[in-house]
Scaffold this motif. Sequence first.
Motif, PDB file in Angstrom:
ATOM      1  N   VAL A   2      -5.894  -4.830  -2.267  1.00  0.00           N
ATOM      2  CA  VAL A   2      -6.819  -5.837  -1.746  1.00  0.00           C
ATOM      3  C   VAL A   2      -8.219  -5.661  -2.316  1.00  0.00           C
ATOM      4  N   THR A   3      -8.743  -4.440  -2.254  1.00  0.00           N
ATOM      5  CA  THR A   3     -10.133  -4.217  -2.648  1.00  0.00           C
ATOM      6  C   THR A   3     -10.307  -3.823  -4.109  1.00  0.00           C
ATOM      7  N   GLY A   4      -9.243  -3.287  -4.709  1.00  0.00           N
ATOM      8  CA  GLY A   4      -9.347  -2.799  -6.074  1.00  0.00           C
ATOM      9  C   GLY A   4      -9.970  -1.415  -6.166  1.00  0.00           C
ATOM     10  N   LEU A   5     -10.282  -0.808  -5.022  1.00  0.00           N
ATOM     11  CA  LEU A   5     -10.874   0.526  -4.995  1.00  0.00           C
ATOM     12  C   LEU A   5      -9.796   1.594  -5.160  1.00  0.00           C
ATOM     13  N   PHE A   6     -10.184   2.761  -5.659  1.00  0.00           N
ATOM     14  CA  PHE A   6      -9.257   3.877  -5.813  1.00  0.00           C
ATOM     15  C   PHE A   6      -9.092   4.570  -4.467  1.00  0.00           C
TER      16      PHE A   6
ATOM     17  N   ALA B 182       4.849  10.371  -6.633  1.00  0.00           N
ATOM     18  CA  ALA B 182       6.034  10.633  -7.456  1.00  0.00           C
ATOM     19  C   ALA B 182       5.689  10.890  -8.920  1.00  0.00           C
ATOM     20  N   ILE B 183       4.677  10.204  -9.437  1.00  0.00           N
ATOM     21  CA  ILE B 183       4.346  10.379 -10.853  1.00  0.00           C
ATOM     22  C   ILE B 183       3.173  11.332 -11.079  1.00  0.00           C
ATOM     23  N   GLY B 184       2.740  11.976 -10.007  1.00  0.00           N
ATOM     24  CA  GLY B 184       1.716  13.007 -10.138  1.00  0.00           C
ATOM     25  C   GLY B 184       0.295  12.509 -10.301  1.00  0.00           C
ATOM     26  N   GLN B 185       0.022  11.287  -9.872  1.00  0.00           N
ATOM     27  CA  GLN B 185      -1.344  10.780  -9.932  1.00  0.00           C
ATOM     28  C   GLN B 185      -2.099  11.173  -8.662  1.00  0.00           C
ATOM     29  N   ALA B 186      -3.405  11.204  -8.734  1.00  0.00           N
ATOM     30  CA  ALA B 186      -4.236  11.575  -7.587  1.00  0.00           C
ATOM     31  C   ALA B 186      -4.280  10.485  -6.522  1.00  0.00           C
ATOM     32  N   GLY B 187      -3.969   9.266  -6.891  1.00  0.00           N
ATOM     33  CA  GLY B 187      -4.024   8.152  -5.953  1.00  0.00           C
ATOM     34  C   GLY B 187      -3.617   6.857  -6.618  1.00  0.00           C
ATOM     35  N   TYR B 188      -4.078   5.746  -6.070  1.00  0.00           N
ATOM     36  CA  TYR B 188      -3.681   4.430  -6.550  1.00  0.00           C
ATOM     37  C   TYR B 188      -4.820   3.439  -6.317  1.00  0.00           C
ATOM     38  N   THR B 189      -4.693   2.262  -6.890  1.00  0.00           N
ATOM     39  CA  THR B 189      -5.676   1.200  -6.695  1.00  0.00           C
ATOM     40  C   THR B 189      -5.257   0.354  -5.498  1.00  0.00           C
ATOM     41  N   ASP B 190      -6.170   0.189  -4.543  1.00  0.00           N
ATOM     42  CA  ASP B 190      -5.879  -0.623  -3.367  1.00  0.00           C
ATOM     43  C   ASP B 190      -5.603  -2.061  -3.802  1.00  0.00           C
TER      44      ASP B 190
ATOM     45  N   ILE C  54       0.838  -1.204   0.000  1.00  0.00           N
ATOM     46  CA  ILE C  54       0.000   0.000   0.000  1.00  0.00           C
ATOM     47  C   ILE C  54       0.868   1.248   0.000  1.00  0.00           C
ATOM     48  N   MET C  55       1.872   1.276   0.875  1.00  0.00           N
ATOM     49  CA  MET C  55       2.732   2.451   0.965  1.00  0.00           C
ATOM     50  C   MET C  55       3.581   2.623  -0.292  1.00  0.00           C
ATOM     51  N   ASN C  56       3.989   1.544  -0.910  1.00  0.00           N
ATOM     52  CA  ASN C  56       4.727   1.632  -2.169  1.00  0.00           C
ATOM     53  C   ASN C  56       3.848   2.248  -3.261  1.00  0.00           C
ATOM     54  N   ARG C  57       2.612   1.798  -3.364  1.00  0.00           N
ATOM     55  CA  ARG C  57       1.687   2.366  -4.355  1.00  0.00           C
ATOM     56  C   ARG C  57       1.416   3.845  -4.058  1.00  0.00           C
ATOM     57  N   HIS C  58       1.306   4.175  -2.791  1.00  0.00           N
ATOM     58  CA  HIS C  58       1.088   5.558  -2.375  1.00  0.00           C
ATOM     59  C   HIS C  58       2.268   6.429  -2.819  1.00  0.00           C
ATOM     60  N   ARG C  59       3.487   6.006  -2.503  1.00  0.00           N
ATOM     61  CA  ARG C  59       4.692   6.772  -2.872  1.00  0.00           C
ATOM     62  C   ARG C  59       4.802   6.953  -4.384  1.00  0.00           C
TER      63      ARG C  59
ATOM     64  N   LYS D  60      -1.030  13.770  -0.937  1.00  0.00           N
ATOM     65  CA  LYS D  60      -0.792  15.022  -1.665  1.00  0.00           C
ATOM     66  C   LYS D  60      -2.110  15.552  -2.217  1.00  0.00           C
ATOM     67  N   THR D  61      -2.893  14.700  -2.822  1.00  0.00           N
ATOM     68  CA  THR D  61      -4.198  15.094  -3.369  1.00  0.00           C
ATOM     69  C   THR D  61      -5.106  15.605  -2.253  1.00  0.00           C
ATOM     70  N   LEU D  62      -5.122  14.891  -1.131  1.00  0.00           N
ATOM     71  CA  LEU D  62      -5.963  15.303  -0.009  1.00  0.00           C
ATOM     72  C   LEU D  62      -5.480  16.619   0.586  1.00  0.00           C
ATOM     73  N   ALA D  63      -4.167  16.807   0.709  1.00  0.00           N
ATOM     74  CA  ALA D  63      -3.620  18.059   1.240  1.00  0.00           C
ATOM     75  C   ALA D  63      -3.954  19.225   0.319  1.00  0.00           C
ATOM     76  N   ASP D  64      -3.935  18.979  -0.971  1.00  0.00           N
ATOM     77  CA  ASP D  64      -4.251  20.032  -1.942  1.00  0.00           C
ATOM     78  C   ASP D  64      -5.697  20.518  -1.802  1.00  0.00           C
ATOM     79  N   GLN D  65      -6.569  19.699  -1.205  1.00  0.00           N
ATOM     80  CA  GLN D  65      -7.959  20.110  -0.975  1.00  0.00           C
ATOM     81  C   GLN D  65      -8.030  21.219   0.075  1.00  0.00           C
ATOM     82  N   GLY D  66      -7.021  21.268   0.956  1.00  0.00           N
ATOM     83  CA  GLY D  66      -6.942  22.340   1.941  1.00  0.00           C
ATOM     84  C   GLY D  66      -7.609  22.081   3.271  1.00  0.00           C
ATOM     85  N   LYS D  67      -8.434  21.045   3.340  1.00  0.00           N
ATOM     86  CA  LYS D  67      -9.080  20.702   4.604  1.00  0.00           C
ATOM     87  C   LYS D  67      -9.575  19.266   4.543  1.00  0.00           C
TER      88      LYS D  67
END
Length: 78
Positions: free
Chosen positions: A49-53, A39-47, A30-35, A58-65
Motif C-alpha cells: 500500500v505505502t511502498g515503504l520497506f 524464505a529468500i533471506g531478505q531483511a524485509g519487503y515493500t509494503d 502483506i503476509m505473503n510478502r513477509h513469508r 526474522k530480521t527483527l528477532a535477529d536484533q535480539g530485542k
Amino acid sequence: MSKTERKLPRELDQPHPDRLNVCDPNFDEIMNRHRISIAIGQAGYTDPVTGLFVFNAKTLADQGKCCAMACRHCPFKR
C-alpha cells in the motif's frame, strides 16, 4: 542459543496483533510478502500500500530485542 532460537511470544509468521489486523484488506498480500522475504533471506519487503520497506520478523528477532519503533512484525512482547 542464538538470538532467533530464544523463546519469543509468537511465531515469526505471526504479525504483531496490535499492528496488523487480520481484517485488513491487504492482510493476505502483506503476509505473503513477509513469508517470501524470510524464505529468500531478505531483511524485509515493500509494503503493497505505502511502498515503504518493512522489516520481517526474522530480521527483527535477529536484533535480539525490541527497538520500540512499533514494527508490524515485531516478534517481541511490546
